[in-house]
Write a protein that holds these residues in place. Sequence first.
Motif, PDB file in Angstrom:
ATOM      1  N   ASN A   1      46.535  68.227  32.312  1.00  0.00           N
ATOM      2  CA  ASN A   1      48.169  68.260  32.263  1.00  0.00           C
ATOM      3  C   ASN A   1      48.293  69.398  33.262  1.00  0.00           C
ATOM      4  OD1 ASN A   1      48.917  66.056  30.539  1.00  0.00           O
ATOM      5  ND2 ASN A   1      48.676  67.363  28.775  1.00  0.00           N
ATOM      6  N   MET A   2      47.771  69.391  34.598  1.00  0.00           N
ATOM      7  CA  MET A   2      47.790  70.372  35.491  1.00  0.00           C
ATOM      8  C   MET A   2      48.965  69.867  36.393  1.00  0.00           C
ATOM      9  SD  MET A   2      45.940  72.584  35.134  1.00  0.00           S
ATOM     10  CE  MET A   2      44.573  73.113  34.323  1.00  0.00           C
ATOM     11  N   ALA A   3      50.065  70.908  36.652  1.00  0.00           N
ATOM     12  CA  ALA A   3      51.175  70.678  37.586  1.00  0.00           C
ATOM     13  C   ALA A   3      50.740  70.766  38.973  1.00  0.00           C
ATOM     14  CB  ALA A   3      52.251  71.848  37.260  1.00  0.00           C
ATOM     15  N   VAL A   4      50.906  69.643  39.679  1.00  0.00           N
ATOM     16  CA  VAL A   4      50.503  69.539  40.923  1.00  0.00           C
ATOM     17  C   VAL A   4      51.576  68.616  41.823  1.00  0.00           C
ATOM     18  CG1 VAL A   4      48.114  70.094  40.642  1.00  0.00           C
ATOM     19  CG2 VAL A   4      48.975  67.800  40.798  1.00  0.00           C
TER      20      VAL A   4
ATOM     21  N   GLU B   1      47.670  66.464  36.920  1.00  0.00           N
ATOM     22  CA  GLU B   1      46.455  65.834  37.198  1.00  0.00           C
ATOM     23  C   GLU B   1      45.579  66.607  36.178  1.00  0.00           C
ATOM     24  OE1 GLU B   1      45.092  64.046  39.922  1.00  0.00           O
ATOM     25  OE2 GLU B   1      46.911  63.578  40.969  1.00  0.00           O
ATOM     26  N   GLY B   2      44.391  66.157  36.041  1.00  0.00           N
ATOM     27  CA  GLY B   2      43.360  66.627  35.156  1.00  0.00           C
ATOM     28  C   GLY B   2      41.896  66.342  35.453  1.00  0.00           C
ATOM     29  N   GLY B   3      40.996  66.872  34.866  1.00  0.00           N
ATOM     30  CA  GLY B   3      39.554  66.913  35.058  1.00  0.00           C
ATOM     31  C   GLY B   3      38.930  68.284  35.081  1.00  0.00           C
ATOM     32  N   THR B   4      37.461  68.260  34.971  1.00  0.00           N
ATOM     33  CA  THR B   4      36.868  69.356  35.258  1.00  0.00           C
ATOM     34  C   THR B   4      37.182  69.884  36.616  1.00  0.00           C
ATOM     35  OG1 THR B   4      34.839  67.963  35.483  1.00  0.00           O
ATOM     36  CG2 THR B   4      35.256  68.913  33.415  1.00  0.00           C
ATOM     37  N   SER B   5      37.575  69.029  37.722  1.00  0.00           N
ATOM     38  CA  SER B   5      38.024  69.662  38.991  1.00  0.00           C
ATOM     39  C   SER B   5      39.134  70.467  38.864  1.00  0.00           C
ATOM     40  CB  SER B   5      38.691  68.115  39.632  1.00  0.00           C
ATOM     41  OG  SER B   5      37.647  67.487  40.065  1.00  0.00           O
TER      42      SER B   5
END
Length: 464
Positions: free
Chosen positions: A365-368, A377-381
């Motif tokens: 749940n990243m704000a981008v 966006e999400g992920g181990t990225s």
Amino acid sequence: MPPWFHEPGHGSPGGNLYNISADLSRCDELITPACIKALYHVPLGNKAHPGNTLGIFEDGDFYAQEDLNLFFSNFTPYIPNGTHPTLDSIDGGYAPVNLSEAGGESSLDLQLTYPLIWPQGVTLFQTDDINYSSSNLTNSTGFYNSWLDAIDGSYCTYSAFGETGNLPIDPVYPDPLPGGYKGTLNCGTYEPTNVMSISYSQQEISVPANYQRRQCNEFMKLALQGHTIVFSSGDTGVAGRAADPRPNGCLGPNHTIFNPRWPDSCPYVTVVGATKVYPGKTVFEPESVANDLAGAPYKTAYSSGGGFSNIFPIPEFQKTAVNTYFELHDPGYAYYSGDEPLGANGGLYNRSGRGYPDVSANGDNMAVYVGGKATREGGTSASTPIFASIITRINEERLAIGKTPVGWINPVLYSHPEVLNDITNGTNPGCGTQGFGAVPGWDPSSGLGTPHYPRMLELFLSLP
């Protein structure tokens, strides 16, 4: 570039969630820079040693400056619009691009990194020309060697395990294809940064074992020279990406055997899994392993990668942690060991292989901003550049008192797990199983846990 070459963000619409950018009570909906700093107790930076930029590796994905400016304006107004990474163009790599060409991976990496390390800078290792970094244009299956050649000229001709230099599976320069980079292969063109964050990885099965062993030797060399190399653990749990001839990303004739990742299996890199603030939880409570079903909130299912290598044995620094895990929290799956054939004894994983991840950080749940639009966006990225940024901040404090960068951190972290937040909830399913569960201590879904910046800083400042 084939989709299994990196861990792309799993985008979903952001809507009006950007109105909550400083509201810590809603970090279970959207992770903003304020949420990350609260989770890991990271203060604003105030130092900028000129030799301490954070290195970000990209290949086949590109950032747009307009996206960075939108992010800075909405989330980190203390970072001036126009702030951008220093480009190290490797074998025709280029950036930035127009908004219509912007990618989720580069946007995620840079927009997570800058709020944590500012006023320190970023060095962008943009690697490979458009033919090799774009999907289906070449038959190249090798990876990382173009980048490693560029930051260490001796690697271009280094011999190990019966291999010298690059193989036919690697990109070839000058590129004979139309539109390709016509210069010679970059060898020793650039300097490696103190910390390098790489959110791209494959499965061990993708390339020959000796290719990985030679590459791992280079990671060892860089680590012992004082560089910290941080890789993502993958987004498919104990499986790999679904692709022929492995429709569910799993190994063996029945597609049931766990599929470990490369170069995560190399003991000289630090592997980062992903955690999540679950719905209804706050940044002041323990996180859980990131594990999302398809459609909730991303189009495809996503679970943090972890497991055990089929190539590299358990390293000495990890033996106590792994043995304790098996002794106290045996996952209950049949296994094979050492030189036994893949799947011997009905085994699903190699009991004597190097375990990963080593650590974790938030990756959901990243704000981008991507392509001018607000999204999640999400992920181990995401977790990988977060952890790399925290190590960069620690290096900054060490440099300020005349000490050197921390370099290879794995032995220190395994000797001092108390500086991390232990994760004890969640699993990383795959191959028809629930994968490995998070338990007290190290485990192959969350590693040793997530960062606690003040405790980590105190420890690393105390070291020579």
